[in-house]
Write an enzyme that holds these catalytic residues in place. Structure first.
Site, PDB file in Angstrom:
ATOM      1  N   ASP A 124     -48.044  84.861  97.381  1.00 45.74           N
ATOM      2  CA  ASP A 124     -48.273  83.872  98.697  1.00 45.74           C
ATOM      3  C   ASP A 124     -47.110  83.306  99.339  1.00 45.74           C
ATOM      4  O   ASP A 124     -45.842  83.170  98.497  1.00 45.74           O
ATOM      5  CB  ASP A 124     -49.350  82.839  98.378  1.00 45.74           C
ATOM      6  CG  ASP A 124     -50.747  83.490  98.123  1.00 45.74           C
ATOM      7  OD1 ASP A 124     -50.766  84.587  97.773  1.00 45.74           O
ATOM      8  OD2 ASP A 124     -51.620  82.764  97.795  1.00 45.74           O
ATOM      9  N   HIS A 269     -46.274  83.682  93.751  1.00 49.62           N
ATOM     10  CA  HIS A 269     -45.668  83.323  95.124  1.00 49.62           C
ATOM     11  C   HIS A 269     -44.447  83.846  95.431  1.00 49.62           C
ATOM     12  O   HIS A 269     -43.538  84.081  94.496  1.00 49.62           O
ATOM     13  CB  HIS A 269     -45.513  81.717  95.020  1.00 49.62           C
ATOM     14  CG  HIS A 269     -46.831  80.993  95.142  1.00 49.62           C
ATOM     15  ND1 HIS A 269     -47.760  80.914  93.951  1.00 49.62           N
ATOM     16  CD2 HIS A 269     -47.632  80.547  96.273  1.00 49.62           C
ATOM     17  CE1 HIS A 269     -48.645  80.479  94.229  1.00 49.62           C
ATOM     18  NE2 HIS A 269     -49.055  80.124  95.713  1.00 49.62           N
TER      19      HIS A 269
END
Length: 307
Positions: A124, A269
């Site tokens: 992400d 992430h």
């Protein structure tokens, strides 16, 4: 001389008769009593006790009735307070419960059906200029395709990195334009956050992205239906590495080992805190090797959900 003696005798006899009559008659004289004394004298002693007892009992009953009223009043007040507190707690609990049900819904995808040992790695908050390319190099090394949920304003800033992700065969997902907490936004604002990113991705890549991950994994129930109407499947995760919190590589591995099951979707992430992302990059090879040792196959989110 005889007359004198006879006179004395007569007087003595008359005196004795007078005294005797007075004494006998005294028994029958009326008693002069005051009213209170008459009332007492005319009532038998046992009746007096009855009156006293009844009076005491009446006083005790009156006092007890007053006490009972006070107790009942106190109990009622206490019960009212308890009921008010209970109603307040129930209302608060209901409000808290309503809030929870607004965020969580079965239409959000957290994992695959678990029928096969499949796992999807997701990243992400990118793209960015440094760590995204390093992550892609590691994925290339292990011949793995992953899913990148991109933030629109970052994709606008690094369009070439977005193109590279796509060209290497990885899946692109929508992660909103500016990573705002969507449940706090109006329907129009949510639409803007999604469609601005959609438009940018379509302009750069020439195709629509079918998966969306809301920032923080949060979306109202009606928001899910709205996102579905825009042509998106809402995807969260079943394995949280907590890399976003600066978690060490060792702890990230523990989370994966504890949470991974067939059909698992792993949250990581490639944007945000650089220190956190570096931990992800450093730990990724070890994570991939351990997952493979467990017999898992790596796929994209769309593949694991059969979209």
């Amino acid at each position: 001389m005889k007359k004198w003696i006879f006179g004395i005798v007569v007087v003595s006899i008359l005196s004795m008769l007078f005294v005797g009559c007075t004494t006998v008659g005294a028994v029958k004289l009326p008693v002069d009593l005051n009213d209170d004394e008459k009332q007492i004298e005319n009532i038998a002693p046992d009746k007096i006790e009855d009156i006293d007892d009844n009076k005491i009992k009446d006083e005790e009953k009156t006092n007890q009735d007053e006490i009972n009223v006070e107790i009942e009043t106190d109990e009622k007040n206490n019960n009212d307070k308890i009921n008010d507190t209970a109603n307040q707690s129930e209302s608060e609990n209901k409000a808290d419960q309503d809030k929870k049900t607004d965020i969580v819904d079965s239409k959000i995808h957290y994992s695959g059906d678990g029928s096969k040992k499949l796992v999807a790695l997701t990243f992400d908050d990118g793209p960015e200029s440094k760590y995204t390319s390093q992550i892609m190099d590691i994925l290339d090394q292990y011949d793995i395709k992953a899913t990148f949920f991109v933030i629109g304003q970052n994709a606008e800033k690094y369009p070439e990195v977005l193109k590279s992700i796509h060209e290497k065969g990885h899946e692109i997902g929508n992660h909103s334009w500016s990573h705002k907490y969507l449940p706090k936004l109006s329907k129009q604002e949510v639409e803007k956050e999604i469609l601005m990113t959609e438009e940018l991705i379509t302009d750069i890549l020439g195709e629509h992205s079918a998966v969306l991950r809301p920032p923080y994994g949060a979306l109202k129930k009606q928001g899910i239906e709205f996102v579905n109407s825009l042509g998106y499947n809402v995807v969260n995760w079943s394995v949280d590495t907590r890399d976003w919190a600066g978690t060490s590589g060792e702890q990230m591995m523990k989370y994966v080992q504890q949470q991974l099951k067939p059909g698992g979707i792993v949250l990581m992430h490639n944007g945000g805190n650089p220190k956190s992302v570096k931990n992800t990059v450093d730990t990724l090879p070890q994570m991939i090797e351990w997952i493979r040792e467990q017999g898992y196959e790596f796929v994209t989110v769309s593949e694991i959900l059969d979209l």
